[in-house]
Scaffold this motif. Structure first.
Motif, PDB file in Angstrom:
ATOM      1  N   SER A   1     -41.840 -27.841 -30.925  1.00 24.70           N
ATOM      2  CA  SER A   1     -40.836 -28.599 -30.180  1.00 24.70           C
ATOM      3  C   SER A   1     -40.776 -30.037 -30.675  1.00 24.70           C
ATOM      4  CB  SER A   1     -41.153 -28.575 -28.682  1.00 24.70           C
ATOM      5  OG  SER A   1     -42.282 -29.372 -28.397  1.00 24.70           O
ATOM      6  N   ASP A   2     -39.590 -30.620 -30.565  1.00 28.11           N
ATOM      7  CA  ASP A   2     -39.425 -32.014 -30.980  1.00 28.11           C
ATOM      8  C   ASP A   2     -40.349 -32.929 -30.193  1.00 28.11           C
ATOM      9  OD1 ASP A   2     -37.470 -31.214 -32.741  1.00 28.11           O
ATOM     10  OD2 ASP A   2     -35.782 -31.860 -31.486  1.00 28.11           O
TER      11      ASP A   2
ATOM     12  N   GLN B   1     -34.267 -25.404 -27.782  1.00 26.08           N
ATOM     13  CA  GLN B   1     -33.651 -26.680 -28.090  1.00 26.08           C
ATOM     14  C   GLN B   1     -32.220 -26.456 -28.564  1.00 26.08           C
ATOM     15  OE1 GLN B   1     -37.690 -29.058 -29.586  1.00 26.08           O
ATOM     16  NE2 GLN B   1     -36.054 -28.652 -31.040  1.00 26.08           N
TER      17      GLN B   1
ATOM     18  N   ARG C   1     -38.242 -23.134 -30.188  1.00 24.15           N
ATOM     19  CA  ARG C   1     -39.411 -23.856 -30.664  1.00 24.15           C
ATOM     20  C   ARG C   1     -40.603 -23.559 -29.749  1.00 24.15           C
ATOM     21  NH1 ARG C   1     -36.085 -24.317 -34.048  1.00 24.15           N
ATOM     22  NH2 ARG C   1     -35.416 -26.185 -35.180  1.00 24.15           N
TER      23      ARG C   1
END
Length: 277
Positions: A59-60, A188, A193
């Protein structure tokens, strides 16, 4: 009174870790001087390998927070991480000798203290270890504690765990931990993710969880998650997907007592049982 280690899953090997060092709350001092050059090298190599796999899979939010761990070429000192972590979200990490019982675990989380195992795997266990070590706990769990919403979710989970213990529902709540904090996926705008620590600290399961057609991926739904058993020694066959960390936090605002009652009256799902199309 001496504290006792916890048996993890169905493992026949007794848990490692020196529990004689632990206090009544199972925490202990990080004995940094105990780490050998080989220990630091193992951490460095694990960090190097795993961080290279993150783009397009993690994940970001996790990727953005990872540098907050600090040192990459050695095992970090907990007090150094805590200086940054407490400023960010009022959390801190505390050392433990290994797995700890439910009530001390929930109590620490409820007080914004995350237990981190302070020993590291041997070089022979580089690719796989059954129980969590310092790399799993630091690399997998701690970065997202710098995210305010996720950090609040983990605290609320700990508070809910103390209530679940009084209701005899710890097993049901543990499945929520497993399928979110350990093995959760997030959708996302640019695709699926991973945000769960068990995935993020695993070289093999990271790509598998996000890209493989083999497992089923279901939208996170509280009762379905609590009805789903899990296995500790294989890749997951079922993953639950969230849309945001706010979804997790908001979900735990509900009173789980009636949820536990409903779930107890329903059949369980095996870890590899698929929903009908």
């Amino acid at each position: 009174m001496a504290v006792e280690p916890v048996v993890y899953g169905a493992s026949e090997r007794p848990p490692r870790g020196d529990y004689a060092r632990a206090g009544a709350d199972y925490t202990c001092a990080q004995d940094f001087a105990r780490y050998t050059s080989a220990d630091h090298d193992t951490y460095r190599r694990l960090y190097e390998r795993q961080s290279a796999l993150l783009p397009g899979l993690a994940s970001d939010a996790f990727i953005a927070a990872l540098p907050s761990l600090g040192a990459q070429d050695r095992i970090p000192r907990f007090e150094e991480i805590n200086e940054r972590l407490y400023r960010a979200t009022r959390w801190e990490i505390v050392a433990v000798p290994g797995l700890i019982p439910e009530v001390p675990f929930f109590t620490l989380l409820a007080n914004r203290k995350f237990p981190v195992t302070d020993w590291i795997r041997t070089p022979e266990e580089f690719d796989y270890i059954v129980e969590p070590d310092i790399f799993h706990d630091l690399f997998g769990h701690v970065p997202l504690l710098f995210n305010p919403v996720f950090a609040d979710y983990v605290q609320r989970y700990g508070q809910g765990g103390l209530k679940a213990q009084g209701l005899g529902a710890c097993e049901l709540l543990s499945r929520l931990y497993w399928y979110t904090i350990e093995f959760g996926l997030i959708r996302q705008s640019d695709g699926l993710r991973a945000y769960g620590a068990g995935i993020l600290s695993s070289a093999g399961e990271l790509a598998y969880s996000v890209q493989s057609p083999a497992p089923q991926r279901l939208p996170l739904q509280l009762e379905r998650t609590m009805r789903t058993r899990y296995k500790i020694d294989t890749y997951q066959q079922t993953y639950f997907v969230i849309d945001s960390f706010e979804q997790l936090f908001d979900m735990t605002a509900a009173d789980f007592a009636p949820v536990y009652e409903r779930v107890r009256a329903l059949p369980e799902y095996a870890a590899d049982q698929r929903d009908s199309a």
